[in-house]
Design a protein around this motif. Structure first.
Motif, PDB file in Angstrom:
ATOM      1  N   UNK A 412      33.522  22.106  31.803  1.00 10.91           N
ATOM      2  CA  UNK A 412      32.499  22.225  32.766  1.00 10.91           C
ATOM      3  C   UNK A 412      32.579  20.835  33.798  1.00 10.91           C
ATOM      4  N   UNK A 413      33.134  19.655  33.102  1.00  8.71           N
ATOM      5  CA  UNK A 413      32.981  18.590  33.895  1.00  8.71           C
ATOM      6  C   UNK A 413      34.559  18.099  34.166  1.00  8.71           C
ATOM      7  N   UNK A 414      35.427  18.978  33.468  1.00  8.21           N
ATOM      8  CA  UNK A 414      36.970  18.455  33.623  1.00  8.21           C
ATOM      9  C   UNK A 414      37.343  17.203  33.109  1.00  8.21           C
ATOM     10  N   UNK A 430      39.388  11.514  32.968  1.00 12.11           N
ATOM     11  CA  UNK A 430      39.874  12.605  33.609  1.00 12.11           C
ATOM     12  C   UNK A 430      41.205  13.075  33.279  1.00 12.11           C
ATOM     13  N   UNK A 431      41.201  14.494  33.805  1.00 10.15           N
ATOM     14  CA  UNK A 431      42.660  15.136  33.250  1.00 10.15           C
ATOM     15  C   UNK A 431      43.853  14.391  33.751  1.00 10.15           C
ATOM     16  N   UNK A 432      43.946  13.546  34.699  1.00  9.33           N
ATOM     17  CA  UNK A 432      44.912  12.720  35.107  1.00  9.33           C
ATOM     18  C   UNK A 432      44.996  11.212  34.574  1.00  9.33           C
ATOM     19  N   UNK A 466      26.845  22.196  27.885  1.00  6.38           N
ATOM     20  CA  UNK A 466      25.590  23.096  28.339  1.00  6.38           C
ATOM     21  C   UNK A 466      24.474  22.168  27.968  1.00  6.38           C
ATOM     22  N   UNK A 467      24.436  21.351  26.939  1.00  7.97           N
ATOM     23  CA  UNK A 467      23.255  20.789  26.378  1.00  7.97           C
ATOM     24  C   UNK A 467      23.502  19.206  26.579  1.00  7.97           C
ATOM     25  N   UNK A 468      24.582  18.923  27.134  1.00  4.40           N
ATOM     26  CA  UNK A 468      24.855  17.496  27.265  1.00  4.40           C
ATOM     27  C   UNK A 468      25.003  16.833  26.337  1.00  4.40           C
ATOM     28  N   UNK A 489      24.488  11.784  23.628  1.00  6.39           N
ATOM     29  CA  UNK A 489      24.232  12.426  24.840  1.00  6.39           C
ATOM     30  C   UNK A 489      25.749  12.055  25.774  1.00  6.39           C
ATOM     31  N   UNK A 490      26.247  13.071  26.419  1.00  5.09           N
ATOM     32  CA  UNK A 490      27.476  12.758  27.420  1.00  5.09           C
ATOM     33  C   UNK A 490      27.082  11.661  28.139  1.00  5.09           C
TER      34      UNK A 490
END
Length: 613
Positions: A412-414, A430-432, A466-468, A489-490
């Protein structure tokens, strides 16, 4: 209408419009037969998945179709229609069954494809004559229906005129389909459903009526079918689930309209009892005529390969300790790509440095994995590559993570999350590799006493975006009964830091030795593997984690051999898990129907799944 000139093929490609389940199989058949092929789809994710499907299956297709290409065919995917068809000799439209869309596509094809290019529609619902409203008279002669029946498992392809189609096109296409190993048949005139689909429509119609009227159930119907016609192919109920009940209903709608049939016990029954509830079949994650996962089969010796349209492709990490004699065991690791039915496997990447965690992003077309390096040294890393194994990048360099373990993607947040065992941390990036940050820190790796305290070691991680929330395990000493699982929590709270965050929850403690984690967000159920002592350890476990709070854990499977990797197949409601003994297992979410998919000379750690079929 002018005459049609046979195209010179040479290096010119076959073009398939649509990278979905059937489109990628059509493309793979032509590639297996040695024909250059281009896939066009507006979805980058679908295109990448289709190319990866061909990478993994072209050799198997060639074997099933019985063809040996003189030289390897080229294949690629593009987004622009004009670029895709600019030099095509044959185009197959395999887009969704929407007549307006098909009319627009054939208008564009008539304008953009070469004037000798054959234009085919894979539609079995619409006659190609219905797609020609905006096509010039000269181009109408190059258009026809070319309907494939899920190659390579089913080799049949039916050709049917648009009433305008040049007669010379049919023997030309028949010959080239035979070269690919397919079995072409030509309908003598336009007919809704061609030849076989008219027979198949009658079988589907009567099968649904039998169920609707309460005469029998799907399993009994398919059992009788297998007894009468053989066990090599699935029965009509399993086949309808594989195709999709929404597609079954859509096709039947056309027969109802054309023949003025009663749809009460067919399409009306399917829509009321299945489709409106999201039970579309194997692809929906909610099942259909059968429960979720029923049509995902394992190939056994001597059996014909099942369709397995909704089965995932499996990615396995092997440390390389299990077979042969390695003088450099630190670099013996590899990524293996395998089918869920056990019909194929291949090494995608090798010479990896102690790989442990893996995950896939189809939207980015990338594989991510961790490399522990030498566990006594601070030289772990996180790597990334294209789905075909090319373009390997070190996104988290050596020294920025000590001993990275399980890796999980927050799609969702990549973001990627990964645990750091001796580093006593949970990382996020991040992906990079940019915005690399520590989100959990349980100790200071510069303090020897803390680094040697295995109760601080972070091993498994999973994310519930979805629930963080995200979850991680701290395994404790080997088989010590000091393992714990936490949640946080995220987003770290305002004014707090990784060392002062107050949202950390201890969910479970006194576990034998918890390793990898997975979350089923639909049911808020947490799953984990445990390598501890019997009877609680070497097991697969799960527990409800709220609301209102965590429940007692239950053991789903025992007697594993150093359990480790874990993934949920959310479409088929299956769990896949691995152990260091070289086994890959699959079971239902409640642990029933456990099957060993393979038991080989390997040392499996991480596992990832991707639906690219």
């Amino acid at each position: 209408m002018s005459s049609w000139k046979t195209p010179e093929i040479g290096e010119r490609p076959v073009v398939v419009l649509g990278a979905g389940v059937l489109g990628r199989r059509i493309a793979c058949s032509w590639v297996a037969g040695g024909y250059n092929t281009i896939i066009r789809d507006p979805s980058t994710e679908q295109s990448k998945a289709a190319i990866h499907f061909i990478d993994n299956n072209v050799a198997e297709f060639a074997k099933i179709l019985g063809v040996t290409a003189a030289k390897p065919a080229k294949y690629s995917a593009v987004e622009d229609l004009g670029a895709a068809v600019a030099n095509a000799w044959f185009v197959v439209e395999a887009v969704p069954e929407k007549l307006d869309l098909k009319i627009a596509i054939f208008k564009d094809l008539a304008l953009k494809a070469p004037r000798d290019c054959i234009l085919g529609s894979n539609s079995s619902s619409y006659k190609s004559s219905m797609m020609l409203d905006q096509v010039d008279d000269e181009s109408k002669g190059r258009v026809l229906n070319v309907h494939y029946t899920m190659p390579a498992a089913t080799r049949t392809v039916e050709l049917m005129t648009s009433t305008y189609t040049h007669e010379a096109i049919f023997p030309f296409l028949v010959e080239h389909h035979k070269r690919v190993g397919l079995l072409p048949a030509v309908a003598r005139k336009e007919s809704t459903g061609f030849i076989f689909n008219r027979l198949w429509a009658a079988i589907k119609r009567e099968t649904v009526k039998i169920i609707a009227q309460g005469v029998s159930d799907p399993e009994e119907i398919d059992t009788l079918w297998a007894e009468m016609f053989g066990h090599e192919k699935p029965g009509p109920c399993a086949m309808m689930d594989s195709v999709g009940l929404d597609t079954v209903a859509f096709i039947e709608d056309n027969y109802i309209q054309e023949r003025h049939l009663d749809g009460t016990d067919t399409v009306d029954f399917l829509r009321k009892n299945y489709i409106q509830q999201g039970k579309l079949g194997a692809k929906s994650g909610k099942g259909g005529l059968y429960p979720p996962g029923y049509t995902t089969k394992i190939q056994r010796q001597g059996e014909t390969k099942p369709d397995n349209l909704a089965a995932p492709t499996i990615y396995l990490l092997d440390l390389g300790f299990g077979e042969g004699i390695h003088t450099d065991f630190i670099h013996a690791g590899r990524v293996i790509v395998a089918s869920a039915d056990g019909s194929y496997s291949r090494t995608l990447l090798d010479h990896l440095e102690m790989p442990d965690g893996i995950d896939i992003s189809l939207s980015r077309g990338r594989i991510f994995w961790t490399q522990m390096g030498i566990p006594s040294k601070n030289n772990g890393s996180v790597q990334s590559a294209n789905l075909d194994g090319s373009d390997i990048r070190e996104i988290i360099p050596r020294g920025q993570v000590h001993t990275p373990k399980q890796l999980a993607i927050d799609h969702m947040n990549e973001k990627i999350y990964f645990c750091d065992r001796e580093g006593m941390r949970v990382h996020r990036a991040n992906f990079d590799g940019s915005e690399h940050e520590i989100v959990i820190q349980t100790g200071d790796l510069n303090i020897q006493q803390q680094m040697e305290d295995e109760t601080r070691w972070c091993v498994g991680v999973c994310v519930d975006a979805t629930r963080g929330k995200f979850y991680w395990s701290q395994k404790g000493p080997s088989k010590s009964g000091k393992g714990r699982i936490f949640r946080a929590n995220i987003d770290i709270g305002p004014g707090e830091s990784v060392l002062t965050r107050s949202d950390i929850e201890l969910l479970f403690e006194h576990l034998p030795e918890p390793i990898d984690l997975e979350i089923d967000a639909d049911d808020n159920m947490l799953y984990w593997t445990d390598r501890g002592e019997y009877p609680q350890g070497n097991s697969l476990n799960r527990a409800l984690v709220g609301p209102p709070g965590p429940k007692n854990a239950e053991i789903l499977s025992r007697h594993l051999h150093e359990a480790i990797g874990l993934r949920i197949d959310h479409v088929n409601k299956h769990i896949y898990y691995t152990d260091l003994g070289g086994s890959v297992y699959r079971s239902d979410l409640n642990g029933t129907n456990k099957k060993t998919l393979c038991n080989v000379g390997a040392t499996f750690t991480g596992i990832a799944l991707a639906h690219v079929g």
